[in-house]
Design a protein around this motif. Structure first.
Motif, PDB file in Angstrom:
ATOM      1  N   ARG A 215      14.603  31.732  40.909  1.00 13.94           N
ATOM      2  CA  ARG A 215      12.734  30.828  40.623  1.00 13.94           C
ATOM      3  C   ARG A 215      12.997  29.703  40.600  1.00 13.94           C
ATOM      4  NH1 ARG A 215       8.450  31.093  35.962  1.00 13.94           N
ATOM      5  NH2 ARG A 215       7.568  29.135  36.155  1.00 13.94           N
ATOM      6  N   ALA A 216      14.855  28.774  40.337  1.00 16.79           N
ATOM      7  CA  ALA A 216      15.143  27.556  39.933  1.00 16.79           C
ATOM      8  C   ALA A 216      16.045  27.356  40.974  1.00 16.79           C
ATOM      9  CB  ALA A 216      16.391  28.044  38.977  1.00 16.79           C
ATOM     10  N   LEU A 217      16.448  28.154  41.989  1.00 16.79           N
ATOM     11  CA  LEU A 217      16.702  27.217  43.069  1.00 16.79           C
ATOM     12  C   LEU A 217      15.825  27.653  44.097  1.00 16.79           C
ATOM     13  CD1 LEU A 217      20.206  27.499  44.199  1.00 16.79           C
ATOM     14  CD2 LEU A 217      19.328  29.440  45.265  1.00 16.79           C
ATOM     15  N   ARG A 244      19.414  34.114  48.623  1.00 15.29           N
ATOM     16  CA  ARG A 244      18.431  33.160  48.809  1.00 15.29           C
ATOM     17  C   ARG A 244      18.495  32.487  49.144  1.00 15.29           C
ATOM     18  NH1 ARG A 244      13.304  34.417  48.383  1.00 15.29           N
ATOM     19  NH2 ARG A 244      12.289  31.721  46.716  1.00 15.29           N
ATOM     20  N   LEU A 245      19.233  31.513  49.661  1.00 16.01           N
ATOM     21  CA  LEU A 245      19.167  30.497  50.153  1.00 16.01           C
ATOM     22  C   LEU A 245      18.410  31.192  51.874  1.00 16.01           C
ATOM     23  CD1 LEU A 245      21.835  28.300  49.252  1.00 16.01           C
ATOM     24  CD2 LEU A 245      19.533  27.495  48.893  1.00 16.01           C
ATOM     25  N   GLN A 246      19.877  32.121  52.576  1.00 11.33           N
ATOM     26  CA  GLN A 246      19.538  32.530  53.447  1.00 11.33           C
ATOM     27  C   GLN A 246      18.049  33.231  53.844  1.00 11.33           C
ATOM     28  OE1 GLN A 246      22.545  35.471  53.285  1.00 11.33           O
ATOM     29  NE2 GLN A 246      23.140  34.907  55.640  1.00 11.33           N
ATOM     30  N   ILE A 253      25.136  26.620  55.378  1.00 10.65           N
ATOM     31  CA  ILE A 253      24.972  27.467  53.976  1.00 10.65           C
ATOM     32  C   ILE A 253      26.607  27.592  53.866  1.00 10.65           C
ATOM     33  CG2 ILE A 253      24.863  28.695  52.357  1.00 10.65           C
ATOM     34  CD1 ILE A 253      22.005  29.706  53.549  1.00 10.65           C
ATOM     35  N   ARG A 254      27.682  26.519  52.908  1.00  8.76           N
ATOM     36  CA  ARG A 254      28.692  26.466  53.583  1.00  8.76           C
ATOM     37  C   ARG A 254      29.279  27.270  51.466  1.00  8.76           C
ATOM     38  NH1 ARG A 254      31.435  21.590  55.961  1.00  8.76           N
ATOM     39  NH2 ARG A 254      30.306  21.132  57.946  1.00  8.76           N
ATOM     40  N   VAL A 255      30.490  28.002  51.918  1.00  9.58           N
ATOM     41  CA  VAL A 255      30.761  27.832  50.632  1.00  9.58           C
ATOM     42  C   VAL A 255      32.361  27.840  50.898  1.00  9.58           C
ATOM     43  CG1 VAL A 255      31.515  30.194  48.566  1.00  9.58           C
ATOM     44  CG2 VAL A 255      29.179  30.056  50.455  1.00  9.58           C
ATOM     45  N   SER A 256      33.019  27.122  49.274  1.00 10.29           N
ATOM     46  CA  SER A 256      34.113  26.018  48.994  1.00 10.29           C
ATOM     47  C   SER A 256      34.661  27.439  48.560  1.00 10.29           C
ATOM     48  CB  SER A 256      33.717  25.690  48.299  1.00 10.29           C
ATOM     49  OG  SER A 256      33.773  26.135  46.579  1.00 10.29           O
ATOM     50  N   PHE A 271      24.028  22.603  51.393  1.00  7.99           N
ATOM     51  CA  PHE A 271      22.903  23.219  52.780  1.00  7.99           C
ATOM     52  C   PHE A 271      22.156  22.797  52.544  1.00  7.99           C
ATOM     53  CE2 PHE A 271      21.291  24.698  47.779  1.00  7.99           C
ATOM     54  CZ  PHE A 271      20.054  24.206  48.540  1.00  7.99           C
ATOM     55  N   ARG A 272      21.807  22.298  53.860  1.00  2.51           N
ATOM     56  CA  ARG A 272      20.964  21.538  53.674  1.00  2.51           C
ATOM     57  C   ARG A 272      19.273  21.894  54.571  1.00  2.51           C
ATOM     58  NH1 ARG A 272      19.781  19.548  59.774  1.00  2.51           N
ATOM     59  NH2 ARG A 272      21.489  20.983  60.489  1.00  2.51           N
ATOM     60  N   LYS A 273      18.285  21.386  54.017  1.00  2.66           N
ATOM     61  CA  LYS A 273      17.279  22.069  54.416  1.00  2.66           C
ATOM     62  C   LYS A 273      16.884  21.561  56.048  1.00  2.66           C
ATOM     63  CE  LYS A 273      12.494  21.855  52.103  1.00  2.66           C
ATOM     64  NZ  LYS A 273      11.663  21.084  50.898  1.00  2.66           N
ATOM     65  N   PRO A 274      15.959  22.759  56.496  1.00  2.00           N
ATOM     66  CA  PRO A 274      15.948  22.054  57.606  1.00  2.00           C
ATOM     67  C   PRO A 274      14.973  20.872  57.452  1.00  2.00           C
ATOM     68  CG  PRO A 274      14.868  24.215  56.738  1.00  2.00           C
ATOM     69  CD  PRO A 274      16.066  23.724  55.967  1.00  2.00           C
ATOM     70  N   SER A 275      14.668  20.091  59.182  1.00  2.75           N
ATOM     71  CA  SER A 275      13.905  19.448  59.279  1.00  2.75           C
ATOM     72  C   SER A 275      12.868  20.269  59.936  1.00  2.75           C
ATOM     73  CB  SER A 275      14.440  18.789  59.922  1.00  2.75           C
ATOM     74  OG  SER A 275      15.754  17.815  60.099  1.00  2.75           O
ATOM     75  N   GLN A 276      12.993  21.694  60.338  1.00  3.40           N
ATOM     76  CA  GLN A 276      11.600  22.110  60.854  1.00  3.40           C
ATOM     77  C   GLN A 276      11.898  23.552  60.545  1.00  3.40           C
ATOM     78  OE1 GLN A 276      11.675  21.167  65.006  1.00  3.40           O
ATOM     79  NE2 GLN A 276      10.633  19.504  65.437  1.00  3.40           N
ATOM     80  N   HIS A 277      10.977  24.544  60.709  1.00  2.00           N
ATOM     81  CA  HIS A 277      10.865  25.841  60.223  1.00  2.00           C
ATOM     82  C   HIS A 277      11.572  26.463  60.732  1.00  2.00           C
ATOM     83  CE1 HIS A 277       9.871  29.247  57.522  1.00  2.00           C
ATOM     84  NE2 HIS A 277       9.399  29.482  58.820  1.00  2.00           N
ATOM     85  N   VAL A 278      12.543  27.572  60.842  1.00  2.00           N
ATOM     86  CA  VAL A 278      12.923  28.200  62.007  1.00  2.00           C
ATOM     87  C   VAL A 278      13.033  29.759  61.199  1.00  2.00           C
ATOM     88  CG1 VAL A 278      14.963  25.871  62.025  1.00  2.00           C
ATOM     89  CG2 VAL A 278      15.467  27.973  59.851  1.00  2.00           C
ATOM     90  N   MET A 279      13.528  30.857  61.909  1.00  2.35           N
ATOM     91  CA  MET A 279      13.415  31.784  61.777  1.00  2.35           C
ATOM     92  C   MET A 279      14.409  32.150  62.135  1.00  2.35           C
ATOM     93  SD  MET A 279      10.151  32.556  61.684  1.00  2.35           S
ATOM     94  CE  MET A 279       9.775  34.378  61.841  1.00  2.35           C
TER      95      MET A 279
END
Length: 290
Positions: A215-217, A244-246, A253-256, A271-279
């Motif tokens: 929920r926080a994410l 959850r991000l997926q 999405i990058r993981v160190s 991660f980056r929030k897409p400029s447009q909704h993607v499927m």
């Protein structure tokens, strides 16, 4: 006392930000000293302990082994406790400072950031790192620190003034599970060693606690502008965050690599929030350059 990887003196870091959860450090040190004393007593009074074990072990060899094993276990426990205390001490200051710099570095262009949010800002190590970056780039932006405690936010504002970035920082009290901001409000959202504490009242390993963390994410994503960047450094639950991000269709999405912090594994996830909704599911990249 040493320097962080980014060239700052440890004494200066602790002088400004203090020590978080110092009770844990004291607990570890006290037990380390206790086990050290016990291991010395085992060494000095080995014969006495050997004879004690002999009273209920028929074989002298078994009694000697039991006494030696007990002494070795006590000594190893003392070493482990000292190591844990050292790791905790390092994680709370220099490592936290270094990871904050690395998190800041995962945002490519701070000059375009007008509003940033630090969720669970605590003492302000990450918050002030963001503010320093805004100041360095000549940005007119600001960073908002959110914490559950009003007392903490007041203390954090004082550290921002000490760091010379008071004009770039504002703090407010709030709950990460219900952020007091409208949708698509921030250009960047960051959080350091905080999300794993959300829902701890249910116990860390319960379904309810996991739901609260997600929920926080979700709230972090909600307040992030399309095209904005989110960066989370946290302990233990990083695979949950990635899934959850997926599900939320985040991009890049990058993981160190794994970094030991507070005696457990930790990772930075960006991660980056897409400029447009993607499927379709988001792609996860392991980025060892963090």
């Amino acid at each position: 006392m040493g320097k962080s990887n980014f060239g700052r003196e440890w004494a200066q870091i602790y002088g400004i930000y203090g020590m978080d959860q110092w009770q844990t450090l004291v607990f570890l040190l006290c037990h380390a000293v206790l086990f050290s004393v016990l291991s010395v007593l085992f060494l000095l009074y080995f014969d006495v302990i050997f004879h004690f074990f002999q009273t209920f072990l028929s074989s002298p060899g078994a009694a000697r082994f039991a006494a030696g094993f007990s002494g070795a276990f006590t000594a190893i426990s003392a070493v482990c406790l000292f190591f844990s205390a050292a790791n905790f001490f390092y994680s709370a200051g220099p490592l936290h400072y270094d990871m904050a710099q690395r998190m800041v570095g995962s945002v490519n262009d701070w000059s375009t950031v007008k509003l940033a949010l630090d969720i669970g800002c605590g003492r302000g190590i990450l918050l002030n790192a963001v503010a320093r970056q805004l100041k360095k780039t000549g940005s007119s932006g600001r960073v908002v620190g959110l914490d559950r405690s009003k007392r903490t936010t007041l203390s954090t504002l004082r550290t921002a003034k000490i760091e010379g970035v008071g004009e770039y920082v504002t703090c407010r009290e709030g709950d990460a599970r219900s952020l007091p901001f409208v949708d698509n409000y921030f250009d960047a959202v960051v959080s350091a060693v905080f999300v794993h504490t959300v829902g701890k009242e249910y116990g860390h390993k319960t379904v309810e606690a996991a739901a609260e963390r997600m929920r926080a994410l979700g709230e972090m994503v909600r307040v992030l502008k399309p095209g904005g960047v989110g960066v989370v450094w946290d302990l233990l639950h990083v695979p949950e965050y990635v899934r959850r991000l997926q599900e939320l269709k985040m991009e890049d999405i990058r993981v160190s690599e794994r970094v030991t912090a507070f005696m457990v594994g930790s990772h930075i996830v960006s991660f980056r929030k897409p400029s447009q909704h993607v499927m379709g599911p988001g792609e996860v990249r392991l980025d060892w350059r963090f």
